[in-house]
Design a protein around this motif. Structure first.
Motif, short mmCIF file in Angstrom:
data_model
loop_
_atom_site.label_atom_id
_atom_site.label_comp_id
_atom_site.label_asym_id
_atom_site.label_seq_id
_atom_site.Cartn_x
_atom_site.Cartn_y
_atom_site.Cartn_z
N THR A 22 0.83 -1.20 0.00
CA THR A 22 0.00 0.00 0.00
C THR A 22 0.86 1.25 0.00
O THR A 22 0.56 2.24 -0.68
CB THR A 22 -0.93 0.01 1.22
N LEU A 23 1.96 1.22 0.76
CA LEU A 23 2.87 2.36 0.78
C LEU A 23 3.46 2.62 -0.60
O LEU A 23 3.56 3.77 -1.04
CB LEU A 23 3.99 2.13 1.79
N LEU A 24 3.86 1.56 -1.30
CA LEU A 24 4.43 1.72 -2.64
C LEU A 24 3.40 2.27 -3.61
O LEU A 24 3.71 3.13 -4.46
CB LEU A 24 4.98 0.39 -3.13
N ALA A 25 2.15 1.78 -3.51
CA ALA A 25 1.10 2.30 -4.37
C ALA A 25 0.83 3.77 -4.07
O ALA A 25 0.63 4.59 -4.99
CB ALA A 25 -0.19 1.48 -4.20
N GLY A 26 0.83 4.13 -2.81
CA GLY A 26 0.65 5.52 -2.44
C GLY A 26 1.78 6.39 -2.95
O GLY A 26 1.56 7.52 -3.41
N LEU A 27 3.02 5.87 -2.87
CA LEU A 27 4.17 6.60 -3.38
C LEU A 27 4.04 6.86 -4.87
O LEU A 27 4.29 7.97 -5.36
CB LEU A 27 5.45 5.83 -3.08
N ALA A 28 3.64 5.83 -5.63
CA ALA A 28 3.48 5.98 -7.08
C ALA A 28 2.45 7.05 -7.41
O ALA A 28 2.66 7.89 -8.31
CB ALA A 28 3.09 4.64 -7.70
N ASN A 29 1.32 7.04 -6.70
CA ASN A 29 0.30 8.05 -6.94
C ASN A 29 0.79 9.45 -6.55
O ASN A 29 0.48 10.44 -7.22
CB ASN A 29 -0.97 7.70 -6.16
N GLY A 30 1.57 9.53 -5.47
CA GLY A 30 2.13 10.81 -5.07
C GLY A 30 3.10 11.37 -6.09
O GLY A 30 3.12 12.58 -6.35
N VAL A 31 3.92 10.50 -6.68
CA VAL A 31 4.87 10.94 -7.71
C VAL A 31 4.11 11.47 -8.93
O VAL A 31 4.46 12.53 -9.49
CB VAL A 31 5.80 9.78 -8.12
N MET A 32 3.07 10.76 -9.37
CA MET A 32 2.30 11.21 -10.53
C MET A 32 1.61 12.54 -10.25
O MET A 32 1.57 13.42 -11.12
CB MET A 32 1.28 10.13 -10.90
N ALA A 33 1.05 12.68 -9.05
CA ALA A 33 0.41 13.95 -8.70
C ALA A 33 1.43 15.08 -8.72
O ALA A 33 1.17 16.17 -9.25
CB ALA A 33 -0.24 13.85 -7.32
N GLY A 34 2.63 14.84 -8.16
CA GLY A 34 3.66 15.86 -8.16
C GLY A 34 4.10 16.26 -9.55
O GLY A 34 4.33 17.45 -9.83
N ALA A 35 4.22 15.28 -10.45
CA ALA A 35 4.63 15.58 -11.82
C ALA A 35 3.62 16.47 -12.53
O ALA A 35 3.99 17.37 -13.30
CB ALA A 35 4.82 14.28 -12.60
N LEU A 36 2.34 16.24 -12.28
CA LEU A 36 1.30 17.04 -12.92
C LEU A 36 1.11 18.39 -12.23
O LEU A 36 0.86 19.40 -12.88
CB LEU A 36 -0.02 16.26 -12.93
N TRP A 37 1.25 18.41 -10.93
CA TRP A 37 1.10 19.68 -10.20
C TRP A 37 2.26 20.63 -10.46
O TRP A 37 2.10 21.85 -10.40
CB TRP A 37 0.98 19.41 -8.71
N GLY A 38 3.44 20.09 -10.70
CA GLY A 38 4.59 20.95 -10.94
C GLY A 38 4.41 21.86 -12.14
O GLY A 38 5.06 22.92 -12.23
N ILE A 39 3.50 21.49 -13.05
CA ILE A 39 3.25 22.30 -14.24
C ILE A 39 2.75 23.69 -13.87
O ILE A 39 3.05 24.68 -14.56
CB ILE A 39 2.23 21.60 -15.15
N VAL A 40 1.99 23.79 -12.76
CA VAL A 40 1.35 25.07 -12.45
C VAL A 40 2.37 26.16 -12.15
O VAL A 40 2.05 27.35 -12.26
CB VAL A 40 0.37 24.94 -11.26
N PHE A 41 3.61 25.79 -11.81
CA PHE A 41 4.61 26.80 -11.53
C PHE A 41 5.12 27.48 -12.80
O PHE A 41 5.74 28.54 -12.73
CB PHE A 41 5.79 26.18 -10.77
N LEU A 42 4.86 26.88 -13.96
CA LEU A 42 5.23 27.51 -15.22
C LEU A 42 4.15 28.45 -15.73
O LEU A 42 4.44 29.34 -16.53
CB LEU A 42 5.51 26.44 -16.28
N VAL A 43 2.92 28.26 -15.30
CA VAL A 43 1.81 29.04 -15.84
C VAL A 43 2.00 30.54 -15.64
O VAL A 43 1.77 31.33 -16.57
CB VAL A 43 0.47 28.56 -15.25
N PRO A 44 2.42 31.03 -14.45
CA PRO A 44 2.63 32.47 -14.31
C PRO A 44 3.68 33.03 -15.27
O PRO A 44 3.64 34.23 -15.59
CB PRO A 44 3.10 32.61 -12.85
#
Length: 320
Positions: free
Chosen positions: A6-28
């Motif tokens: 479960t921890l590994l699955a949570g980690l994988a989902n966290g990495v994917m969320a971070g990769a997609l959320w990091g985009i917002v820092f380029l928008v400004p």
């Protein structure tokens, strides 16, 4: 007790969320001729519209799973984690740069850990204090290094005065506070409501966020006092809505879905550490945008951040 798988699955989902959320820092930077209020309103109006479209075929079934108390929670989660957070973030990036903003928000593991210290499934502070402090050291290094690079490079955003820099820091801290409250509240609600999927919870959040963003539409797009921002032609608005639409789909709908799954799978004391991946991807995108390699200080800072997360995860796996 959370299992190792479960921890590994949570980690994988966290990495994917971070990769997609990091985009917002380029928008400004991509939309620097638009105001932070316009960027927030545009992104979240589209987030709301797309969420309504995706929920429409199942609206009767999904809405029956949500009571009045949950609608109130979704209202505050949408306000904190989307509108307030993003307005602060979009205001901070032009003032102090993407790396400094992302790393100040990178203090989230500390703030969430302190808030989660009394949760039943959270690790005691003495077991995760060292890895979290290592992450803090990385944050301090990257903020200092980013400020030195900003001062030396004309290609990076340069504050026009010390007041602008202080204002940018305050905006980034405001974004950190809003996201801390959102992260803690959202994780607790997801655990209390296992019958609602993480994806549906993200779409319901989008519906509320879209309604709130509509209230921002009038001052954002029609109020004549948007001082400091030029008038826009048709192609400018096409660029604006295209970028806002892409961020709404990838960062809001898909990214939030990954985050909700991670928040449900991981203890709150560990899920807060997952925000480091947003920070790391935001740094990567900033370096690509600025056409440069990270400095030595920034490299060590990123190593410290990743090591802190893996160390914290190892402590949770040992407990499991």
């Amino acid at each position: 007790m959370t299992s190792s798988r479960t921890l590994l699955a949570g980690l994988a989902n966290g990495v994917m969320a971070g990769a997609l959320w990091g985009i917002v820092f380029l928008v400004p930077r991509l939309l620097q001729d638009f105001s932070p209020l316009q960027m927030a309103a545009g992104r979240y109006i589209l987030y709301g519209i797309l969420s309504c479209v995706m929920l429409a075929p199942r609206w009767k079934m999904v809405s029956q799973q949500v009571n009045q108390e949950e609608w109130r929670a979704l209202f505050w989660l949408s306000l904190l984690g989307n509108l307030i957070y993003y307005v602060f973030l979009a205001a901070a990036v032009p003032l102090i740069g993407g790396p400094a903003t992302s790393l100040i928000i990178g203090f989230l593991p500390i703030t969430v850990l302190l808030c989660a210290s009394r949760d039943q499934d959270s690790m005691p502070l003495r077991h995760v204090g060292a890895p979290v402090l290592l992450s803090v050291l990385g944050i301090v290094l990257i903020v200092c290094g980013s400020w030195l690079h900003t001062s030396a490079s004309s290609s990076s955003p340069m504050p026009s005065s010390m007041w602008d820099y202080v204002l940018g820091i305050l905006c980034a801290v405001g974004a950190l506070a809003a996201w801390t409250a959102y992260s803690v509240m959202n994780s607790r609600w997801l655990r209390r409501r296992p019958h609602i999927s993480g994806h549906d919870w993200s779409l319901l959040t989008g519906v509320i966020t879209g309604a709130q963003a509509m209230a921002l539409g009038l001052p954002a797009f029609f109020y004549p006092g948007s001082a400091g921002y030029p008038p826009h032609a048709g192609m400018d608005w096409l660029r604006f809505w295209t970028i806002c639409g892409g961020v709404a789909i990838f960062s809001s709908i898909i990214g939030n879905g990954f985050w909700n799954r991670a928040a449900r799978l991981l203890p709150l004391s560990l899920s807060g550490q997952m925000i480091v991946f947003e920070t790391l991807f935001a740094l990567l995108y900033s370096f690509l945008w600025e056409h440069r390699w990270p400095t030595g200080t920034e490299t060590f800072a990123m190593i410290f951040l990743v090591t802190g997360v893996l160390w914290c995860m190892a402590a949770h796996r040992k407990q499991a």
